[in-house]
Design a protein around this motif. Structure first.
Motif, PDB file in Angstrom:
ATOM      1  N   SER A 117       0.534  -1.268  -0.015  1.00  7.77           N
ATOM      2  CA  SER A 117      -0.017  -0.153   0.064  1.00  7.77           C
ATOM      3  C   SER A 117       0.768   1.064   0.269  1.00  7.77           C
ATOM      4  N   MET A 118       2.036   0.975   0.029  1.00  4.95           N
ATOM      5  CA  MET A 118       2.693   2.463   0.812  1.00  4.95           C
ATOM      6  C   MET A 118       3.316   2.491  -0.470  1.00  4.95           C
ATOM      7  N   LEU A 119       4.007   2.008  -1.286  1.00  2.50           N
ATOM      8  CA  LEU A 119       4.963   1.436  -2.221  1.00  2.50           C
ATOM      9  C   LEU A 119       3.355   2.198  -3.316  1.00  2.50           C
ATOM     10  N   THR A 120       2.792   3.113  -3.671  1.00  2.85           N
ATOM     11  CA  THR A 120       2.256   3.424  -4.349  1.00  2.85           C
ATOM     12  C   THR A 120       2.362   5.090  -4.953  1.00  2.85           C
ATOM     13  N   GLU A 121       1.321   5.722  -6.189  1.00  4.98           N
ATOM     14  CA  GLU A 121       1.639   6.468  -6.260  1.00  4.98           C
ATOM     15  C   GLU A 121       0.779   7.290  -5.416  1.00  4.98           C
ATOM     16  N   GLY A 122       1.382   8.521  -4.956  1.00  4.35           N
ATOM     17  CA  GLY A 122       1.370   9.735  -4.260  1.00  4.35           C
ATOM     18  C   GLY A 122       1.510   9.731  -2.290  1.00  4.35           C
ATOM     19  N   ASN A 123       2.676   8.337  -2.469  1.00  3.81           N
ATOM     20  CA  ASN A 123       2.963   7.817  -1.116  1.00  3.81           C
ATOM     21  C   ASN A 123       4.838   8.349  -1.677  1.00  3.81           C
ATOM     22  N   LYS A 124       5.282   9.127  -0.292  1.00  2.00           N
ATOM     23  CA  LYS A 124       6.687   9.267  -0.152  1.00  2.00           C
ATOM     24  C   LYS A 124       7.643   7.855  -0.752  1.00  2.00           C
ATOM     25  N   LEU A 125       7.299   6.897  -0.552  1.00  2.00           N
ATOM     26  CA  LEU A 125       8.482   5.609  -0.541  1.00  2.00           C
ATOM     27  C   LEU A 125       8.146   5.382  -1.379  1.00  2.00           C
ATOM     28  N   LEU A 126       7.463   5.467  -3.015  1.00  2.00           N
ATOM     29  CA  LEU A 126       8.078   5.209  -4.073  1.00  2.00           C
ATOM     30  C   LEU A 126       8.726   6.358  -4.421  1.00  2.00           C
ATOM     31  N   GLU A 127       8.329   7.572  -4.079  1.00  2.00           N
ATOM     32  CA  GLU A 127       9.188   8.513  -4.863  1.00  2.00           C
ATOM     33  C   GLU A 127      10.178   8.375  -4.545  1.00  2.00           C
ATOM     34  N   PHE A 128      10.688   8.004  -2.827  1.00  2.00           N
ATOM     35  CA  PHE A 128      12.255   7.442  -2.911  1.00  2.00           C
ATOM     36  C   PHE A 128      12.274   6.842  -3.357  1.00  2.00           C
ATOM     37  N   ALA A 129      11.901   5.450  -3.950  1.00  3.36           N
ATOM     38  CA  ALA A 129      12.640   4.379  -4.227  1.00  3.36           C
ATOM     39  C   ALA A 129      12.981   4.445  -5.490  1.00  3.36           C
ATOM     40  N   ARG A 130      12.288   5.403  -6.700  1.00  2.00           N
ATOM     41  CA  ARG A 130      12.591   6.314  -7.987  1.00  2.00           C
ATOM     42  C   ARG A 130      13.784   6.479  -7.492  1.00  2.00           C
ATOM     43  N   GLN A 131      14.208   7.551  -6.827  1.00  2.00           N
ATOM     44  CA  GLN A 131      15.617   7.933  -6.630  1.00  2.00           C
ATOM     45  C   GLN A 131      17.072   7.537  -6.625  1.00  2.00           C
ATOM     46  N   THR A 132      16.394   6.122  -5.310  1.00  2.00           N
ATOM     47  CA  THR A 132      17.601   5.517  -4.669  1.00  2.00           C
ATOM     48  C   THR A 132      17.408   4.614  -6.066  1.00  2.00           C
ATOM     49  N   LEU A 133      16.860   3.877  -6.714  1.00  2.00           N
ATOM     50  CA  LEU A 133      16.699   3.392  -7.569  1.00  2.00           C
ATOM     51  C   LEU A 133      16.859   3.824  -9.275  1.00  2.00           C
ATOM     52  N   SER A 134      17.239   4.699  -9.159  1.00  2.00           N
ATOM     53  CA  SER A 134      17.482   5.441 -10.782  1.00  2.00           C
ATOM     54  C   SER A 134      18.705   4.401 -11.783  1.00  2.00           C
ATOM     55  N   PRO A 135      18.143   4.435 -13.008  1.00  2.00           N
ATOM     56  CA  PRO A 135      19.319   4.132 -14.145  1.00  2.00           C
ATOM     57  C   PRO A 135      20.912   4.346 -13.492  1.00  2.00           C
ATOM     58  N   ASP A 136      20.992   5.651 -13.158  1.00  2.00           N
ATOM     59  CA  ASP A 136      23.031   5.907 -12.488  1.00  2.00           C
ATOM     60  C   ASP A 136      23.289   5.174 -11.586  1.00  2.00           C
ATOM     61  N   GLU A 137      22.803   4.843 -10.704  1.00  2.00           N
ATOM     62  CA  GLU A 137      22.376   4.653  -9.642  1.00  2.00           C
ATOM     63  C   GLU A 137      22.734   3.345  -9.326  1.00  2.00           C
ATOM     64  N   VAL A 138      21.929   2.258  -9.671  1.00  2.00           N
ATOM     65  CA  VAL A 138      22.105   0.587 -10.456  1.00  2.00           C
ATOM     66  C   VAL A 138      22.908   0.167 -11.067  1.00  2.00           C
ATOM     67  N   ALA A 139      23.199   0.609 -12.098  1.00  2.00           N
ATOM     68  CA  ALA A 139      23.945   0.471 -13.613  1.00  2.00           C
ATOM     69  C   ALA A 139      25.931   0.908 -12.643  1.00  2.00           C
TER      70      ALA A 139
END
Length: 601
Positions: A522-544
């Motif tokens: 429920s927390m990893l959905t649009e409008g929740n802070k946790l999803l945006e944090f996941a996107r930033q943390t797992l950005s293509p530059d970070e993951v590669a």
């Protein structure tokens, strides 16, 4: 309860030892001491629980035996009286002060006389100088170590960040560790995510000398010899043993509290603890807002039934991204269980309420057959081991392989995987299915995944956790129960339910089992802070960065979770996010990109 550290062989300057102590001070804020010579040192951060005005470590016997220890020894009074009969003398009443004499009397067999939770380090300077390390039967108290054969040195500590600050400890990660982590939610066995760092297994005694190196011996617990009778008789016997062990865990000179989730295990422990602890305080964690799996009504019912002072701890999901750095740092390596956040917040509240000790119901599921995956494995056909291993994963095998780069998939095919190793062990020697599963759960998963999480995240707030279900008498009784008294069809923990009958509210006894966890789907959905944090943390530059994960596949996973949330995808996103936070927070030089590149040349 303490944090310990030290080295044997080589030389570590005092300022470096003080730096190691500072990194573990949260686990022992009451005193910081170390002692040694040119080629060894033992250090301690103390959380004072027993004999508050004494107990300075290292404990010594003459000039030749020096000891530091982390944990609690519940039979220290009996041992002190026995040792006095042999002529030893003691100047205080601390539980750990009996250890030098116990070692002097029994040598490396000394752990077999201890009832408690412990990690012990002994420097013995008689004859050939040596270092002796020991852990308790369940693995409640962790001990990490790094051996450098080129210099003949061994360093150790209670926590990984402290060990990594010792001179010469390599931060390079174990390349296969990412797959191991995603396959089992944290590395099992003696491995850590760092290639050069190991963790001493449960029920282990290790000896190290500069000439012979390290030798690790696994102690074999006494065989279970249990007369349980039928289900009701087994329940009565278990209640008797558990009541006695809960009573022993009241030991100390500070107030004791209880953690009550609202499930069977912690509720029974709370109910058994309350009569012997005047004005017992119990704590429950919940989340601000309207989320699934809220258990506070059950925890409150237990508090009213047992007559405890109830504390409702509420955690705000908006704070979770800010807490992840702290949680991952204290754990020292990634753990994919979302409950880590809740555990950290809960014990911070216990500390803020003025308590140093909390008793919990952890480890009952492993001992008494409480997990659904255990029951399913007993019903399955010849493919049971495949399904069971898959049930341990943070990310299912098919999805893992899609997330990996081609180079990493090839590397794993050559090196083998944790899942393959676990399946092989489960099927080895045609063992009884439940016994094979229980051995894995108790020997590997419980210490690595569960007990280290509880230990590190409670001690992060200077709180000692005590675990009645890990007490040797309880575990031997559990392991000696016939299968039918642990699991029958869809029923698990049958003997434990029988033990709790009449001791808990019907609402708790009759409720369906549900995992206590963070509702990340429920927390990893649009409008929740946790999803945006996941996107930033797992950005293509970070993951590669290290060549093991495909940035495009990771991005697609996050997009699919946002569009159509599911438990499977949410846990996969969470697990990858935790791993990336760990790499950044621990300053882990992965080396994986270089290793994979060299393999393709």
């Amino acid at each position: 309860m303490c944090r310990i550290y030290g080295h044997f062989g080589g030389h570590v300057p005092d300022d470096r030892l003080r730096a190691v102590a500072r990194l573990q001070r949260h686990g022992g804020p009451d005193a910081q001491t170390h002692h040694g010579a040119d080629t060894w040192a033992l250090g301690n951060n103390r959380l004072a629980i027993v004999d508050l005005d004494h107990g300075e470590q290292p404990y010594t016997l003459g000039d030749s035996i020096h000891v530091v220890f982390n944990g609690e020894i519940y039979n220290h009074r009996e041992l002190r009286e026995r040792l006095r009969g042999f002529g030893y003398t003691f100047t205080d009443h601390c539980d750990g002060s009996i250890l030098p004499a116990l070692y002097h009397r029994y040598g490396t067999d000394f752990p077999e006389h201890l009832d408690g939770m412990f990690a012990v380090a002994v420097v013995d300077l008689r004859a050939e100088p040596k270092l002796v390390l020991a852990t308790d039967e369940a693995g409640m108290k962790p001990l990490y170590y790094h051996q450098d054969p080129s210099t003949g040195t061994l360093s150790f500590s209670s926590e990984l960040p402290a060990l990594l600050s010792m001179p010469g400890v390599d931060r390079s990660v174990w390349t296969e560790g990412l797959d191991s982590y995603l396959s089992t939610k944290t590395p099992f066995g003696e491995r850590t995510m760092f290639a050069a760092v190991r963790v001493l297994p449960r029920a282990a005694t290790a000896e190290f000398t500069e000439r012979s190196g390290l030798r690790v011996h696994r102690r074999t617990p006494a065989p279970a010899d249990v007369e349980t009778g039928d289900l009701n008789q087994a329940g009565e016997r278990l209640r008797e043993v558990l009541s006695r062990e809960v009573g022993r865990l009241r030991l100390g000179d500070v107030p004791v509290s209880a953690i009550t989730s609202g499930g069977l295990d912690s509720s029974l422990v709370t109910a058994l603890l309350a009569p012997g602890v005047p004005d017992l305080h119990s704590f429950n964690i919940a989340y601000r807002g309207d989320w699934p799996f809220d258990e506070r009504e059950y925890a409150r019912a237990v508090a009213e039934y047992a007559g405890t002072n109830y504390h409702q701890v509420e955690s705000d999901p908006e704070d979770f991204p800010d807490l992840l750095d702290e949680v991952v740092w204290h754990l020292g390596q990634p753990n994919a269980d979302p409950i880590t956040i809740s555990t950290y917040v809960l014990f911070r509240a216990v500390h803020d309420a003025g308590f140093k000790v909390a008793v919990t119901g952890d480890a009952a599921d492993e001992m008494f057959g409480g997990y659904g995956r255990m029951r399913q494995a007993l019903r399955d056909g010849s493919d049971w081991a495949d399904r069971y291993v898959e049930s341990l994963a943070a990310v299912p095998r098919g999805l893992r392989e899609r997330l990996y780069t081609a180079e990493y998939r090839d590397h794993l095919r050559r090196q083998g995987t944790a899942s393959e190793r676990i399946k092989h062990d489960l099927l080895a020697d045609g063992r009884d299915r439940l016994e094979a599963i229980t051995e894995l759960e108790v020997d590997e998963r419980l210490p690595a995944y569960h007990l280290r999480r509880v230990d590190h995240l409670s001690m992060a707030s200077s709180v000692e956790v005590r675990l009645p279900f890990c007490q040797p008498e309880v575990t031997r009784l559990a392991r000696g129960l016939p299968r039918d008294l642990r699991i029958r069809g869809d029923e698990g923990k049958r003997a434990l339910y029988a033990a709790a009958k009449g001791r808990l509210p019907d609402s708790v006894l009759n409720r369906s089992k549900q995992p206590f966890t963070l509702p990340i789907t429920s927390m990893l959905t649009e409008g929740n802070k946790l999803l945006e944090f996941a996107r930033q943390t797992l950005s293509p530059d970070e993951v590669a960065g290290d060549g093991r994960l495909d940035p495009r596949a990771v991005g697609e996973l996050i997009d699919h979770q946002a569009a159509e949330p599911t438990d499977e995808k949410a846990l996969a996103v969470w697990s990858l996010m935790i791993h990336q936070v760990w790499i950044r927070r621990m300053g882990a030089g992965t080396g994986a990109h270089r290793e994979l590149a060299e393999e393709t040349v």
